[in-house]
Design an enzyme around this catalytic site. Structure first.
Site, PDB file in Angstrom:
ATOM      1  N   LYS A   1       9.776   8.489  15.884  1.00 47.69           N
ATOM      2  CA  LYS A   1       9.113   9.635  16.192  1.00 47.69           C
ATOM      3  C   LYS A   1       9.964  10.569  17.018  1.00 47.69           C
ATOM      4  O   LYS A   1       9.562  11.058  17.817  1.00 47.69           O
ATOM      5  CB  LYS A   1       7.796   9.492  16.592  1.00 47.69           C
TER       6      LYS A   1
ATOM      7  N   ASP B   1       0.693  -1.364   0.002  1.00 44.46           N
ATOM      8  CA  ASP B   1      -0.035  -0.004   0.018  1.00 44.46           C
ATOM      9  C   ASP B   1       0.644   1.193   0.024  1.00 44.46           C
ATOM     10  O   ASP B   1       0.354   2.313   0.103  1.00 44.46           O
ATOM     11  CB  ASP B   1      -0.930   0.016   1.092  1.00 44.46           C
TER      12      ASP B   1
ATOM     13  N   ASP C   1       2.857   7.534   1.393  1.00 43.40           N
ATOM     14  CA  ASP C   1       2.066   6.582   2.093  1.00 43.40           C
ATOM     15  C   ASP C   1       0.518   7.218   2.012  1.00 43.40           C
ATOM     16  O   ASP C   1       0.090   8.236   2.375  1.00 43.40           O
ATOM     17  CB  ASP C   1       2.312   6.613   3.626  1.00 43.40           C
TER      18      ASP C   1
END
Length: 347
Positions: free
Chosen positions: A157, A106, A217
């Site tokens: 992150k 994806d 994405d």
């Protein structure tokens, strides 16, 4: 060498569009992304594919089949239960070659596979993680590498100013079969959170190679729209079906019937077997799927229609995304995302 496409998840982040289909089957430029992906890797020299599936296997297999219509071979590795990224690869192990490519199906991308393979062969490690560079890495897991490209840790992150690099995991891996010796069979395992850190720790050799080129994405509706605008602007050089019209930036499919006084404001992509009624204005930044019917006096801007949509006369659509078979109008809709006649979600 074979390529393994991970296509087993449900794609919840693109709901309601992917409520009843796997996210890699979402249309990109009027064709399922998984088909684009197959053709891209075929162009890169891959002729044998394995597709890891769990949900909607029949939908994927009915569309792609055994690959013969594309001049390739496709096998399917079916998960009885979701096994995570590494678990899905382990489940497909009997179908894989000694060296193979893994692709999160994806993720929208184009890769120079020859360059990545050369890097992988030269370093001799168990895994090459293809990397992409982002402006703000604070939403991703960032890699820290030495001068030879060896990855020695992931920073999840980080604050933008504290990130060791702006390189993140692009979701494409070149792997040696021996890497799977460290993945337990038949249980859920995350390759990002469990397998890669283990391979780094035990010295198997995990390296990172920047792929350059386009990467996206498409996991949110905003990014899904942006993907199409990039496609229409040719920032994402994916082949577009259809012929350019007299004016640059207008792609028309086969058997398109255009009424009197219709205005196309480029860029616009129109699929096959589409009818557009009199005095409609289509564009800028609009994609109309195969078999769709657009009534008269319709105004459509920055919107994406999948196949077989019907837009009634007088409707006005702005920043909308409609799934296959939608019927709408006469409404004025802004930022609507629809998958059923009665289901409308606004962002």
């Amino acid at each position: 060498m074979k390529a393994l496409f991970l296509a087993g998840g449900l794609g919840t982040r693109l709901r309601p569009l992917t409520e009843n289909l796997p996210k890699p089957m979402a249309l990109v430029g009027n064709r399922p992304w998984l088909e684009h992906l197959l053709l891209h890797y075929k162009e890169q020299g891959v002729s044998e594919f394995v597709i890891a599936v769990k949900y909607y296997r029949e939908m994927i297999e009915s569309h792609l089949g055994d690959g013969s219509k594309y001049g390739v071979r496709i096998d399917y590795a079916v998960e009885k239960e979701l096994l995570g990224t590494a678990g899905a690869i382990k489940n497909a192990e009997p179908l894989l070659s000694d060296r193979f490519i893994v692709v999160n199906a994806d993720i929208i991308h184009q890769v120079d596979l020859a360059s990545a393979l050369k890097f992988h062969e030269n370093h001799g490690g168990a895994v090459t993680i293809c990397l992409t560079e982002v402006e703000d890495p604070s939403h991703y897991g960032v890699v820290e590498q030495d001068g030879d490209g060896r990855i020695f840790r992931f920073v999840e992150k980080p604050k933008k100013e504290e990130a060791p690099s702006n390189r993140i995991n692009a979701g494409i891996y070149i792997m040696e079969r021996r890497a799977l010796d460290h993945v337990p069979a038949g249980q859920p395992v995350s390759i990002e959170k469990e397998t890669f850190p283990l391979l780094i720790e035990n010295g198997s050799g995990v390296y990172g190679h920047p792929i350059g080129g386009y990467w996206m994405d498409m996991g949110t509706k905003a990014r899904y729209r942006q993907l199409h605008w990039d496609l229409l602007d040719r920032r994402f050089p994916l082949p577009i079906d259809g012929q350019d019209g007299e004016e640059k930036g207008i792609w028309l499919g086969e058997n398109v019937r255009v009424g009197q006084g219709v205005l196309f404001v480029p860029p616009v992509m129109i699929g096959n077997d589409v009818t557009i009624g009199d005095r409609s204005v289509i564009g800028p930044y609009s994609v109309i799927g195969n078999g769709s019917r657009i009534g008269s006096g319709v105004r459509m801007t920055q919107s994406i229609l999948w196949d077989r949509c019907k837009i009634r006369s007088g409707a006005q659509l702005n920043e909308c995304i409609f799934g296959s078979g939608m019927q709408v109008g006469p409404h004025i809709l802004h930022e609507a995302v629809c998958n059923r006649i009665l289901e409308v979600q606004r962002q």
